[in-house]
Design an enzyme around this catalytic site. Structure first.
Site, PDB file in Angstrom:
ATOM      1  N   GLY A 165       0.836  -1.196   0.000  1.00  9.49           N
ATOM      2  CA  GLY A 165       0.000   0.000   0.000  1.00  9.49           C
ATOM      3  C   GLY A 165       0.870   1.245   0.000  1.00  9.49           C
TER       4      GLY A 165
ATOM      5  CB  SER B 291       0.613   3.842  -5.706  1.00 15.06           C
ATOM      6  OG  SER B 291       1.795   3.271  -6.153  1.00 15.06           O
TER       7      SER B 291
ATOM      8  CD  GLU C 209       8.257  -3.046  -5.959  1.00 12.57           C
ATOM      9  OE1 GLU C 209       8.472  -2.136  -5.122  1.00 12.57           O
ATOM     10  OE2 GLU C 209       7.194  -3.145  -6.588  1.00 12.57           O
TER      11      GLU C 209
HETATM   12  C1  LIG Z   1       1.527  -3.934 -12.702  1.00 10.05           C
HETATM   13  C2  LIG Z   1       1.555  -2.871 -11.639  1.00 10.05           C
HETATM   14  C3  LIG Z   1       1.512  -3.245 -10.313  1.00 10.05           C
HETATM   15  C4  LIG Z   1       1.514  -2.271  -9.314  1.00 10.05           C
HETATM   16  N1  LIG Z   1       1.376  -2.677  -8.027  1.00 10.05           N
HETATM   17  C5  LIG Z   1       1.390  -1.766  -7.050  1.00 10.05           C
HETATM   18  C6  LIG Z   1       1.225  -2.173  -5.694  1.00 10.05           C
HETATM   19  O1  LIG Z   1       1.020  -3.356  -5.403  1.00 10.05           O
HETATM   20  N2  LIG Z   1       1.258  -1.226  -4.728  1.00 10.05           N
HETATM   21  C7  LIG Z   1       1.480   0.087  -5.019  1.00 10.05           C
HETATM   22  O2  LIG Z   1       1.570   0.876  -4.073  1.00 10.05           O
HETATM   23  N3  LIG Z   1       1.596   0.533  -6.295  1.00 10.05           N
HETATM   24  C8  LIG Z   1       1.546  -0.375  -7.323  1.00 10.05           C
HETATM   25  N4  LIG Z   1       1.645   0.040  -8.622  1.00 10.05           N
HETATM   26  C9  LIG Z   1       1.663   1.475  -8.914  1.00 10.05           C
HETATM   27  C10 LIG Z   1       2.992   1.988  -9.469  1.00 10.05           C
HETATM   28  O3  LIG Z   1       3.968   2.015  -8.481  1.00 10.05           O
HETATM   29  C11 LIG Z   1       2.721   3.393 -10.042  1.00 10.05           C
HETATM   30  O4  LIG Z   1       1.848   3.230 -11.135  1.00 10.05           O
HETATM   31  C12 LIG Z   1       4.004   4.062 -10.492  1.00 10.05           C
HETATM   32  O5  LIG Z   1       4.808   4.397  -9.398  1.00 10.05           O
HETATM   33  C13 LIG Z   1       3.703   5.339 -11.316  1.00 10.05           C
HETATM   34  O6  LIG Z   1       2.837   6.178 -10.630  1.00 10.05           O
HETATM   35  P1  LIG Z   1       1.531   6.749 -11.350  1.00 10.05           P
HETATM   36  O7  LIG Z   1       0.804   5.602 -11.980  1.00 10.05           O
HETATM   37  O8  LIG Z   1       0.805   7.581 -10.373  1.00 10.05           O
HETATM   38  O9  LIG Z   1       2.061   7.652 -12.552  1.00 10.05           O
HETATM   39  P2  LIG Z   1       2.569   9.162 -12.432  1.00 10.05           P
HETATM   40  O10 LIG Z   1       3.519   9.291 -11.298  1.00 10.05           O
HETATM   41  O11 LIG Z   1       1.380  10.063 -12.457  1.00 10.05           O
HETATM   42  O12 LIG Z   1       3.396   9.336 -13.770  1.00 10.05           O
HETATM   43  C14 LIG Z   1       2.783   9.662 -15.022  1.00 10.05           C
HETATM   44  C15 LIG Z   1       3.894   9.841 -16.040  1.00 10.05           C
HETATM   45  O13 LIG Z   1       4.744  10.954 -15.668  1.00 10.05           O
HETATM   46  C16 LIG Z   1       6.107  10.552 -15.620  1.00 10.05           C
HETATM   47  N5  LIG Z   1       6.819  11.236 -14.541  1.00 10.05           N
HETATM   48  C17 LIG Z   1       6.367  11.434 -13.270  1.00 10.05           C
HETATM   49  N6  LIG Z   1       7.299  12.075 -12.539  1.00 10.05           N
HETATM   50  C18 LIG Z   1       8.374  12.276 -13.348  1.00 10.05           C
HETATM   51  C19 LIG Z   1       9.660  12.888 -13.170  1.00 10.05           C
HETATM   52  N7  LIG Z   1      10.020  13.406 -11.996  1.00 10.05           N
HETATM   53  N8  LIG Z   1      10.518  12.897 -14.231  1.00 10.05           N
HETATM   54  C20 LIG Z   1      10.144  12.371 -15.434  1.00 10.05           C
HETATM   55  N9  LIG Z   1       8.932  11.788 -15.657  1.00 10.05           N
HETATM   56  C21 LIG Z   1       8.065  11.723 -14.628  1.00 10.05           C
HETATM   57  C22 LIG Z   1       6.047   9.060 -15.320  1.00 10.05           C
HETATM   58  O14 LIG Z   1       7.229   8.400 -15.743  1.00 10.05           O
HETATM   59  C23 LIG Z   1       4.825   8.620 -16.133  1.00 10.05           C
HETATM   60  O15 LIG Z   1       5.170   8.429 -17.488  1.00 10.05           O
HETATM   61  C24 LIG Z   1       1.610  -0.891  -9.651  1.00 10.05           C
HETATM   62  C25 LIG Z   1       1.677  -0.516 -10.996  1.00 10.05           C
HETATM   63  C26 LIG Z   1       1.624  -1.479 -11.988  1.00 10.05           C
HETATM   64  C27 LIG Z   1       1.660  -1.037 -13.418  1.00 10.05           C
END
Ligand SMILES: Cc1cc2nc3c(=O)[nH]c(=O)nc-3n(C[C@H](O)[C@H](O)[C@H](O)COP(=O)(O)OP(=O)(O)OC[C@H]3O[C@@H](n4cnc5c(N)ncnc54)[C@H](O)[C@@H]3O)c2cc1C
Length: 404
Positions: free
Chosen positions: A129, A131, A247
């Protein structure tokens, strides 16, 4: 760095092969991807078999039921298991690959005693938990609040993309214990949350591949004992970095072996259906073969480094691996689709098991460059921590140390 097996490692490999040959035929067929109780039962049964045979938690301390083996032997285990077609960790992913290792590195003796043996036996499933809807890459912006009330924290907030939450018993939970307007990397705390605590609500989320592996987690007045805190209050960001190191560093290792095997199958299919005549297909297959070989060597290097470090935690080299592997994995599925032609569009729900249907695999591969920190964030980490480039400007919303 030792690239060839020592005599002991060779013996270990042979014993393991013998055990896998005898044990794998006794397993039932894998359940379908959305039958979560059946998947939990299947994955837990496999973990229990590993535990009985002494192959659970190979590189975990023997005091907690692990085997105390070297990380290199752990790699041999992953390599041989994948080559033999053994089940993957499945719903045990978080517990075995990063929550457990984080507890070993950071938890109290009581917390380790309570959770590590149960994770190893396959009795305890964990989820992550971290994100939140407005805190993904910029994880330190998380807002889920934990207010102290005597010997409990009272937690309120929302988590998202929580994989396997529906079958989890415990959650590694990041919460904000410091003031909401304080420095965002301080005031974060890492808690162990029992998933059956009153106030934990789950809303399953459907992926593009049709699977319900994620949930949104709604936390309303969830009372978590202070005794479930890992590390000091406010030290959760540092501990989360330990979790990520595991991880990214070792979480995807089996998949490199899987990808190498899949590439051989793709090359064989291309020869059968004459797409091999296309020099571009041949070139892309050859480049991927070289890339996966290099990634396997990089895994060995990262593991060898962790093996010789004081704390056993993988270094920032894990981000290099994560970045290159997740992109190569997507190229693999692109080449596979071209070699299969129109077949690649078929999507048969009945065949759509976790590791089966190619069209499902292709959709799923899109997640690799996002999960465990996006490719852009890994590039930031590599730029700052390995290449020594300047940090991102620290304007509001910028991420510390390259973010998640
Ligand atoms: C298969 C899968 C399993 C997952 N399982 C879990 C889980 O069990 N628990 C959990 O907590 N989370 C989980 N996640 C979530 C995952 O950690 C997040 O999706 C990830 O960290 C990206 O965050 P976001 O989706 O909010 O995208 P955002 O952070 O909103 O990013 C959107 C875009 O902006 C870009 N971006 C953002 N900041 C920057 C920066 N500083 N410089 C350049 N580019 C940037 C990103 O690269 C991306 O392309 C999972 C995700 C997937 C796909």
């Amino acid at each position: 760095m030792q690239l060839r097996d020592t005599r002991d490692q060779q013996r270990f490999r042979e014993e393991l092969r013998t055990w896998l040959r005898a044990t794998l035929p006794t397993l039932d067929p894998q359940p379908s991807q959305d039958d979560w109780p059946a998947r939990r039962a299947y994955d837990s049964h496999w973990q229990a078999l590993l535990h009985q045979a002494g192959y659970a938690g190979l590189n975990w301390p023997s005091a907690y039921g692990g085997r105390g083996a070297t990380p290199t032997e752990h790699l041999i285990f992953l390599e041989e298991s994948e080559l033999a077609g053994a089940p993957y960790v499945g719903v045990n992913f978080v517990g075995l690959l990063h929550a457990g290792p984080t507890l070993i590195a950071e938890a109290t003796p009581e917390q380790r005693e309570r959770h590590i043996p149960a994770i190893l036996r396959g009795d305890e499933i964990w989820c992550q938990g971290f994100s939140e809807p407005d805190a993904g890459s910029d994880l330190a912006a998380l807002r889920t609040r934990a207010a102290r009330d005597g010997d409990h924290y009272v937690v309120n907030g929302r988590k998202i993309w929580t994989s396997h939450a529906e079958v989890a018993d415990y959650c590694e939970l990041l919460v904000r214990t410091g003031p909401p307007d304080g420095p965002k990397h301080q005031g974060i705390t890492w808690l162990i949350m029992p998933m059956d605590t009153p106030g934990v609500g789950l809303r399953p989320l459907m992926t593009a591949g049709g699977s319900t592996e994620f949930s949104e987690m709604i936390l309303e007045d969830v009372r978590i004992p202070v005794a479930n805190r890992v590390g000091e209050e406010g030290d959760g960001w540092r501990i989360a970095m330990v979790t990520f190191a595991f991880e990214r560093g070792t979480g995807f290792v089996s998949e490199v072996v899987w990808a190498r095997r899949r590439l051989v199958e793709i090359a064989a299919l291309a020869r059968e259906n004459a797409t091999w005549e296309d020099s571009d297909i041949r070139r892309r297959i050859a480049r991927l073969a070289a890339e996966f070989d290099a990634l396997w060597a990089l895994v060995k290097r990262n593991v060898s480094e962790a093996e010789h470090s004081a704390d056993g935690v993988p270094g920032p080299g894990s981000s290099v691996f994560k970045l290159r592997f997740s992109e190569a994995r997507q190229h693999l599925d692109d080449v596979h689709a071209e070699v299969r032609g129109r077949d690649a569009l078929a999507f048969d729900d009945d065949l759509c098991t976790y590791d089966g249907e190619p069209s499902y695999e292709r959709l799923r591969s899109l997640a690799y460059t996002i999960a465990a920190g996006t490719s852009q964030v890994q590039r930031n980490i590599i730029g700052e921590r390995i290449l020594g480039l300047p940090k991102e400007p620290s304007a509001a919303g910028a991420t510390k140390g390259g973010g998640r």
